[in-house]
Design a protein around this motif. Structure first.
Motif, PDB file in Angstrom:
ATOM      1  N   PHE A 161       0.821  -1.213   0.000  1.00  0.00           N
ATOM      2  CA  PHE A 161       0.000   0.000   0.000  1.00  0.00           C
ATOM      3  C   PHE A 161       0.859   1.270   0.000  1.00  0.00           C
ATOM      4  N   ASP A 162       2.140   1.122   0.254  1.00  0.00           N
ATOM      5  CA  ASP A 162       3.026   2.296   0.218  1.00  0.00           C
ATOM      6  C   ASP A 162       3.499   2.508  -1.228  1.00  0.00           C
ATOM      7  N   PRO A 163       3.246   3.679  -1.795  1.00  0.00           N
ATOM      8  CA  PRO A 163       3.521   3.872  -3.228  1.00  0.00           C
ATOM      9  C   PRO A 163       4.992   3.668  -3.616  1.00  0.00           C
ATOM     10  N   VAL A 164       5.910   4.116  -2.775  1.00  0.00           N
ATOM     11  CA  VAL A 164       7.333   3.980  -3.135  1.00  0.00           C
ATOM     12  C   VAL A 164       7.768   2.522  -3.037  1.00  0.00           C
ATOM     13  N   TYR A 165       7.388   1.874  -1.962  1.00  0.00           N
ATOM     14  CA  TYR A 165       7.711   0.448  -1.802  1.00  0.00           C
ATOM     15  C   TYR A 165       7.093  -0.363  -2.946  1.00  0.00           C
ATOM     16  N   ALA A 166       5.847  -0.039  -3.256  1.00  0.00           N
ATOM     17  CA  ALA A 166       5.133  -0.766  -4.316  1.00  0.00           C
ATOM     18  C   ALA A 166       5.854  -0.608  -5.656  1.00  0.00           C
ATOM     19  N   ASP A 167       6.319   0.595  -5.946  1.00  0.00           N
ATOM     20  CA  ASP A 167       7.065   0.809  -7.191  1.00  0.00           C
ATOM     21  C   ASP A 167       8.399   0.065  -7.155  1.00  0.00           C
ATOM     22  N   HIS A 168       9.025   0.065  -5.987  1.00  0.00           N
ATOM     23  CA  HIS A 168      10.307  -0.645  -5.870  1.00  0.00           C
ATOM     24  C   HIS A 168      10.132  -2.130  -6.180  1.00  0.00           C
ATOM     25  N   LEU A 169       9.092  -2.732  -5.632  1.00  0.00           N
ATOM     26  CA  LEU A 169       8.907  -4.174  -5.835  1.00  0.00           C
ATOM     27  C   LEU A 169       8.582  -4.491  -7.299  1.00  0.00           C
ATOM     28  N   TYR A 170       7.872  -3.596  -7.930  1.00  0.00           N
ATOM     29  CA  TYR A 170       7.595  -3.740  -9.369  1.00  0.00           C
ATOM     30  C   TYR A 170       8.913  -3.697 -10.164  1.00  0.00           C
ATOM     31  N   GLU A 171       9.771  -2.732  -9.817  1.00  0.00           N
ATOM     32  CA  GLU A 171      11.076  -2.637 -10.487  1.00  0.00           C
ATOM     33  C   GLU A 171      11.921  -3.880 -10.192  1.00  0.00           C
ATOM     34  N   TYR A 172      11.809  -4.381  -8.970  1.00  0.00           N
ATOM     35  CA  TYR A 172      12.557  -5.586  -8.617  1.00  0.00           C
ATOM     36  C   TYR A 172      12.138  -6.758  -9.522  1.00  0.00           C
ATOM     37  N   GLY A 173      10.843  -6.862  -9.767  1.00  0.00           N
ATOM     38  CA  GLY A 173      10.353  -7.932 -10.647  1.00  0.00           C
ATOM     39  C   GLY A 173      10.942  -7.837 -12.042  1.00  0.00           C
ATOM     40  N   LYS A 174      10.945  -6.632 -12.578  1.00  0.00           N
ATOM     41  CA  LYS A 174      11.546  -6.439 -13.905  1.00  0.00           C
ATOM     42  C   LYS A 174      13.047  -6.754 -13.855  1.00  0.00           C
ATOM     43  N   GLY A 175      13.687  -6.331 -12.767  1.00  0.00           N
ATOM     44  CA  GLY A 175      15.110  -6.616 -12.591  1.00  0.00           C
ATOM     45  C   GLY A 175      15.376  -8.112 -12.472  1.00  0.00           C
ATOM     46  N   GLY A 176      14.413  -8.836 -11.902  1.00  0.00           N
ATOM     47  CA  GLY A 176      14.565 -10.279 -11.769  1.00  0.00           C
ATOM     48  C   GLY A 176      14.565 -10.975 -13.123  1.00  0.00           C
ATOM     49  N   LEU A 177      13.674 -10.534 -13.999  1.00  0.00           N
ATOM     50  CA  LEU A 177      13.618 -11.137 -15.336  1.00  0.00           C
ATOM     51  C   LEU A 177      14.925 -10.853 -16.087  1.00  0.00           C
ATOM     52  N   LYS A 178      15.435  -9.655 -15.876  1.00  0.00           N
ATOM     53  CA  LYS A 178      16.709  -9.298 -16.519  1.00  0.00           C
ATOM     54  C   LYS A 178      17.859 -10.117 -15.919  1.00  0.00           C
ATOM     55  N   ALA A 179      17.849 -10.286 -14.597  1.00  0.00           N
ATOM     56  CA  ALA A 179      18.899 -11.067 -13.945  1.00  0.00           C
ATOM     57  C   ALA A 179      18.892 -12.514 -14.433  1.00  0.00           C
ATOM     58  N   MET A 180      17.711 -13.044 -14.774  1.00  0.00           N
ATOM     59  CA  MET A 180      17.651 -14.402 -15.321  1.00  0.00           C
ATOM     60  C   MET A 180      18.416 -14.464 -16.639  1.00  0.00           C
ATOM     61  N   ARG A 181      18.211 -13.434 -17.465  1.00  0.00           N
ATOM     62  CA  ARG A 181      18.921 -13.404 -18.761  1.00  0.00           C
ATOM     63  C   ARG A 181      20.430 -13.274 -18.551  1.00  0.00           C
ATOM     64  N   LEU A 182      20.829 -12.634 -17.473  1.00  0.00           N
ATOM     65  CA  LEU A 182      22.255 -12.381 -17.209  1.00  0.00           C
ATOM     66  C   LEU A 182      22.858 -13.439 -16.271  1.00  0.00           C
ATOM     67  N   ASP A 183      22.082 -14.444 -15.935  1.00  0.00           N
ATOM     68  CA  ASP A 183      22.525 -15.493 -15.028  1.00  0.00           C
ATOM     69  C   ASP A 183      23.005 -14.911 -13.686  1.00  0.00           C
ATOM     70  N   ALA A 184      22.222 -14.005 -13.149  1.00  0.00           N
ATOM     71  CA  ALA A 184      22.642 -13.306 -11.929  1.00  0.00           C
ATOM     72  C   ALA A 184      21.572 -13.370 -10.838  1.00  0.00           C
ATOM     73  N   VAL A 185      20.671 -14.326 -10.948  1.00  0.00           N
ATOM     74  CA  VAL A 185      19.550 -14.384  -9.990  1.00  0.00           C
ATOM     75  C   VAL A 185      20.043 -14.567  -8.551  1.00  0.00           C
ATOM     76  N   LYS A 186      21.108 -15.340  -8.401  1.00  0.00           N
ATOM     77  CA  LYS A 186      21.620 -15.579  -7.050  1.00  0.00           C
ATOM     78  C   LYS A 186      22.004 -14.259  -6.369  1.00  0.00           C
TER      79      LYS A 186
END
Ligand SMILES: [Fe+2]
Length: 265
Positions: A137-162
């Motif tokens: 419900f916190d707008p900044v936290y909510a945006d951060h987690l959304y960005e984290y999700g996008k970053g996760g998909l990118k990290a998969m492509r870069l083999d950096a999920v760990k």
């Protein structure tokens, strides 16, 4: 987040691992156990939770029974565009990141057993809901987690999920925040824990280091005991700002370095 160990029922899950919550199927004993968990944590959170979490839980009416995800999603959508998606338990990284990158937070449908009141290995509906959902419900936290999700998909492509998973661990699950002259918890693993929530703030033993993306991505963690150390943010704005840059060069740099052990956190 890795391979499901199938504690939950994955047989009816869709391709994105979503299921129906089937709220009517919860028993009165399960609602009562949830209520006891909620009551225990409610005694701790006024002193140990960050203000954003405290403000959000007040509007959720979630104290008396396991919440109906659809009802909460309506409020959440109106506030930050997120919604809850019911899942059978842990789900694979690609499904998890895809949900976050679409502002959907996966919440496990099942509740722990009474004998797991104090400790549970896999996240259940109490951990996922009580720990994670209020901060959406916190707008900044909510945006951060959304960005984290996008970053996760990118990290998969870069083999950096760990490396990226360590960031999730030391922030979304076990993060601390400086509030005035004190420290509060915003990590879901802390907020939903009967013991570690007071420990992370009051106990003199664990390190409490200033937030440092590179150090975090280089630091291993333990899932079977209280953390040896925590990382402290000043605000969700700081978390958002310092995780905004492209991690590609950090991944490249850290790949050649030995990680720090969890007890160096
Ligand atoms: Fe969690």
């Amino acid at each position: 987040m890795n391979k499901p160990r199938l504690r939950g029922d994955y047989s009816r899950a869709a391709l994105d691992y979503s299921v129906e919550q089937d709220w009517a199927a919860y028993t009165s004993a399960e609602h009562a156990l949830y209520r006891r968990l909620f009551e225990r944590q409610s005694k701790l959170v006024p002193r140990y939770a960050c203000p954003e979490w405290i403000a959000a839980i007040a509007g959720l009416d979630a104290a008396l029974q396991i919440p109906d995800f659809d009802q909460v999603s309506k409020k959440l959508r109106a506030r930050t565009g997120w919604r809850i998606v019911a899942v059978p338990g842990l789900i694979p990284d690609d499904a998890f990141f895809t949900h976050l990158a679409n502002r959907r937070f996966p919440v496990t449908v099942w509740l722990r057993k009474p004998e797991e009141f104090d400790y549970i290995v896999e996240p259940d509906v109490f951990h996922d809901f009580f720990g994670h959902v209020p901060l959406l419900f916190d707008p900044v936290y909510a945006d951060h987690l959304y960005e984290y999700g996008k970053g996760g998909l990118k990290a998969m492509r870069l083999d950096a999920v760990k490396m990226l998973a360590r960031l999730y661990w030391y922030t979304i699950e076990f993060g601390l925040m400086k509030v005035g002259s004190g420290i509060r918890a915003y990590g879901a693993g802390l907020l939903s824990s009967g013991g570690e929530l007071a420990y992370c703030v009051d106990d003199p033993r664990p390190h409490r280091r200033a937030f440092d993306v590179e150090r975090i991505m280089r630091t291993e963690y333990r899932i079977d005991r209280y953390q040896d150390g925590y990382f402290v943010i000043d605000s969700f704005d700081q978390l958002m700002r310092e995780t905004a840059p492209d991690f590609t060069p950090i991944y490249a740099r850290l790949r050649g370095l030995a990680p720090f052990a969890a007890d160096a956190a």
